[in-house]
Every structure is written in structure tokens, then in C-alpha cells.
Design a protein around this motif. Structure first.
Motif, short mmCIF file in Angstrom:
data_model
loop_
_atom_site.label_atom_id
_atom_site.label_comp_id
_atom_site.label_asym_id
_atom_site.label_seq_id
_atom_site.Cartn_x
_atom_site.Cartn_y
_atom_site.Cartn_z
N THR A 24 0.85 -1.18 0.00
CA THR A 24 0.00 0.00 0.00
C THR A 24 0.89 1.23 0.00
O THR A 24 2.10 1.15 0.25
CB THR A 24 -0.90 0.04 1.24
N LEU A 25 0.30 2.38 -0.28
CA LEU A 25 1.05 3.63 -0.26
C LEU A 25 1.65 3.86 1.13
O LEU A 25 2.81 4.25 1.26
CB LEU A 25 0.13 4.79 -0.64
N ARG A 26 0.86 3.60 2.16
CA ARG A 26 1.35 3.80 3.53
C ARG A 26 2.57 2.93 3.80
O ARG A 26 3.56 3.40 4.38
CB ARG A 26 0.23 3.49 4.53
N GLU A 27 2.49 1.65 3.41
CA GLU A 27 3.62 0.74 3.65
C GLU A 27 4.86 1.21 2.92
O GLU A 27 5.98 1.12 3.44
CB GLU A 27 3.23 -0.67 3.19
N ARG A 28 4.69 1.70 1.70
CA ARG A 28 5.85 2.16 0.93
C ARG A 28 6.47 3.40 1.55
O ARG A 28 7.68 3.57 1.57
CB ARG A 28 5.45 2.41 -0.52
N ALA A 72 11.05 -2.59 3.38
CA ALA A 72 9.93 -2.70 2.43
C ALA A 72 9.18 -4.02 2.55
O ALA A 72 7.97 -4.06 2.36
CB ALA A 72 10.43 -2.50 1.00
N VAL A 73 9.89 -5.11 2.82
CA VAL A 73 9.23 -6.42 2.95
C VAL A 73 9.74 -7.13 4.21
O VAL A 73 10.38 -8.18 4.14
CB VAL A 73 9.46 -7.30 1.69
N PRO A 74 9.46 -6.57 5.39
CA PRO A 74 9.99 -7.13 6.63
C PRO A 74 9.47 -8.52 6.98
O PRO A 74 10.03 -9.17 7.85
CB PRO A 74 9.57 -6.11 7.70
N THR A 75 8.41 -8.97 6.31
CA THR A 75 7.91 -10.32 6.59
C THR A 75 8.61 -11.38 5.75
O THR A 75 8.40 -12.58 5.98
CB THR A 75 6.39 -10.41 6.31
N SER A 76 9.40 -10.97 4.79
CA SER A 76 10.08 -11.93 3.93
C SER A 76 11.10 -12.75 4.72
O SER A 76 11.83 -12.20 5.55
CB SER A 76 10.79 -11.20 2.78
#
Length: 368
Positions: A24-28, A72-76
């Protein structure tokens, strides 16, 4: 024939259009802020600890790629602390050793990155920027060569550790889940060998394994997260299919409740008299405080208020089938329907939801 107009919102923030599931924009924007703080402070702290000068890189280039994953992808699985620290450090060490044994830079580059992937795979710290760390060690020139075997640890390992620590603090402040912890598998609350009720229908773990084997590809998602995602897809599909049934349509409205100051014996009598398993408890203003059942009443107390369990609640406008996870988790036997002031509007028991589900089945003759 008139042409339909494209929604104006389609062109908004095109550069932030989701390229990953859930983006989402917020996440980015959070990722951008995190990278700014993480890389800036990593360089600042490294210069404070090591000093500045041409004899040592302030911060190595692979940290930029690590920051992309970390923020950006901390769940990876590729962005977890051991992946960042171990992947970068081990890969840089592999690169240094490769460069010392193979003097042709082109051959050394290929061999170094290849062996780095193998080393990261064996040590369970696969991290894409590790390939860049290995390449930096091979092609770094005199500055890197002069540090020899120390280079993988200073600055690569040091940079990685600082970046991870900053990432941990940042994600904690941003209320994001990092390090990403795989969801705890559902367990049978009755302590028997049976699978939990929610896992006895739909796909099973062996189905997931078979699907992954059929694709014969590697996916950048934890297997447990993939299972949870598919379960949520099943739930959302069920809610969508029966979205016209709201909590208000199936809830019991004549709710038996009890005041928090009442005697536990009175609560026990109400449970048995009305043949219910969950009794809502209200405060002096009539607002829901919690619930009690026979399990809670088995403990000694002078008043009901000392025995409360947290109530499962919902709004009367919520889709009724959205209560499925709550009423099949083995803990809650009923969901209390409340308004914005926590005043009790109704109650939906497992029986109420089961009856609604049965009536929703094609060709159902229940009640006819």
C-alpha cells in the motif's frame, strides 16, 4: 456507444502502485522513512566507531539492498535478522577467500557469487544482497584486499548488525511485526489427538506441500504464512458468498446477563436454568465487561467481576459468517453483539451460526 470513463483514482500515486501482494502507499512511505533513517544512522554510527578515511569504506553498497528488504518487505524470510547479518558476512567471507584463490576477476566473480549462494543456503541465511557482498569482496580492489579476512566482519558484519538493530527499533515504533514470527499452529484445545475443528475441512498441510511440489518453484513467503493466507482466502470467500446475512439477522435478542457485583452462585444458576454456556457480565452502567461460564465459576471468588474472561464481540452490521474463526477456535462459545457504547444488543452462539450455515446450504429444507 458511450465509452466508460476510467476511474480517476487509477492514475494517482502510480509510482507507488502495489507491486507486491499487500503493498500500500502507507507501507511504501514507511519503507522510505525506514531506509532513510537506517542507512543514514548506519553510516553515522560506523564512522563514529571506525573513523573516516580512504582506508576503509564507511558503509558497503550491499547495505542499500538489505535496507530495501528490511524496511519494504519485513515479513520476507530473506529479510530476517540472521538472513541480513549472516548472509552479508558469510558471503563477503566467501568472496574474500575466492579472490585469494582465483586471480582472474571474471572467473572469481562468478565463482564467488555461486559459492555465496551455496553457503547462505547451507547456513539458512539466504539474502540477495549477499551476492553483492561477495562481488564487492572480489572486485573491491586494494582497499578491500588490504583488510583481508577482516573485511567480512568490519565493515560488512558491523554495518549489517547496526542496520538490523535500527530496523528492530524502527519496526517496533512503527508497530510492525519484525522479526517476523511464523504464526503458531492451531492446536486442539480439548487436548486430544484430533485436528482443531477449523482444520478438519478445506485444504490440509499435505495439500499445500503437494501444490508447492507441483509448481516446483521457490516462493518468497514463509510456508506457515502461505497456509494462513490460504485459510483467510477460504474464509473471505465464504463471507462474500453469504455477505447478505448479518449478525442482526441471526442473533438472539433476549440476552440473559448478570451484573459484575453479583454472587457467582447466581451466575451458575442462570447458566444451568437457561442451558447456556456463556453469560455476559455488565458493569453498573449496563456496559459489557466480560463473560463467565462454568469454567470461570469453578474458581473461588466473592463476586462475578473477579472471574471475568474477555468477551468476543461484534457489531450487529457485521457479516454473520465473519464470526466463523471465533466460534470455531475451541475457546469462545458465543459472540456478544454490542453497540458503540458496549451496550448489549444480542448474542450469537455456535448453534445460531450453525443453523444459519445449514440454511445457507443449497436445497436446505431445515425448518420447513
Amino acid at each position: 456507444m458511450p465509452h466508460s470513463k476510467k476511474p480517476k483514482s487509477d492514475g494517482r500515486f502510480r509510482m507507488f502502485a502495489p507491486i507486491l501482494a499487500g503493498a500500500t502507499l502507507r507501507e511504501r512511505l514507511i519503507a522510505c522513512v525506514g531506509a532513510l533513517i537506517g542507512i543514514g544512522l548506519t553510516g553515522l554510527i560506523s564512522s563514529y566507531l571506525l573513523g573516516q578515511g580512504p582506508h576503509l569504506p564507511l558503509i558497503v553498497a550491499p547495505m542499500g539492498a538489505s535496507a530495501v528488504l528490511l524496511f519494504a518487505v519485513p515479513t520476507s524470510p530473506l529479510a530476517q535478522p540472521w538472513s541480513i547479518v549472516g548472509g552479508n558476512t558469510i558471503s563477503a567471507l566467501v568472496g574474500i577467500i575466492t579472490a585469494s584463490l582465483i586471480h582472474d576477476p571474471i572467473i572469481a566473480s562468478g565463482v564467488g557469487v555461486s559459492l555465496a549462494i551455496a553457503a547462505m543456503s547451507l547456513t539458512r541465511c539466504l539474502h540477495p544482497p549477499g551476492g553483492a557482498a561477495a562481488l564487492t569482496a572480489v572486485l573491491g580492489g586494494p582497499v578491500v584486499a588490504s583488510w583481508g579476512l577482516l573485511f567480512p566482519f568490519v565493515p560488512v558484519g558491523l554495518n549489517s548488525c547496526i542496520l538490523v538493530i535500527l530496523g528492530l527499533l524502527f519496526h517496533k515504533l512503527a508497530r510492525r511485526n519484525y522479526p517476523h514470527v511464523a504464526a503458531i499452529a492451531n492446536v486442539n484445545t480439548h487436548q486430544t489427538a484430533d485436528l482443531p475443528a477449523s482444520l478438519r475441512v478445506g485444504f490440509r498441510e499435505e495439500d499445500l506441500d503437494a501444490a508447492l511440489a507441483a509448481f516446483d518453484e521457490t516462493f518468497d513467503i514463509d510456508r506457515g504464512d502461505l497456509s494462513r493466507l490460504l485459510q483467510q482466502v477460504e474464509l473471505q470467500a465464504t463471507i462474500r458468498a453469504h455477505g447478505d446475512i448479518r449478525c442482526a439477522d441471526i442473533m438472539s435478542r433476549d440476552v440473559i446477563s448478570i451484573d459484575a457485583s453479583a454472587d457467582p452462585a447466581e451466575a451458575r444458576e442462570l447458566l444451568l436454568k437457561h442451558n447456556v454456556r456463556t453469560l455476559p457480565v455488565t458493569d453498573e452502567n449496563g456496559r459489557l465487561s466480560g463473560t463467565v461460564g462454568l469454567r470461570e465459576l469453578s474458581k473461588a471468588a466473592d463476586r462475578i467481576g473477579d472471574l471475568l474472561s474477555k468477551a468476543a464481540i461484534a457489531s450487529d452490521s457485521d457479516p454473520a459468517f465473519s464470526l466463523l474463526p471465533v466460534l470455531t477456535d475451541g475457546h469462545a462459545h458465543a459472540v456478544i453483539i454490542v453497540d458503540s457504547e458496549r451496550q448489549i444488543l444480542g448474542l450469537i452462539s455456535q448453534t445460531d451460526l450453525l443453523s444459519a450455515a445449514a440454511r445457507a446450504l443449497p436445497g436446505s429444507q431445515i425448518g420447513v
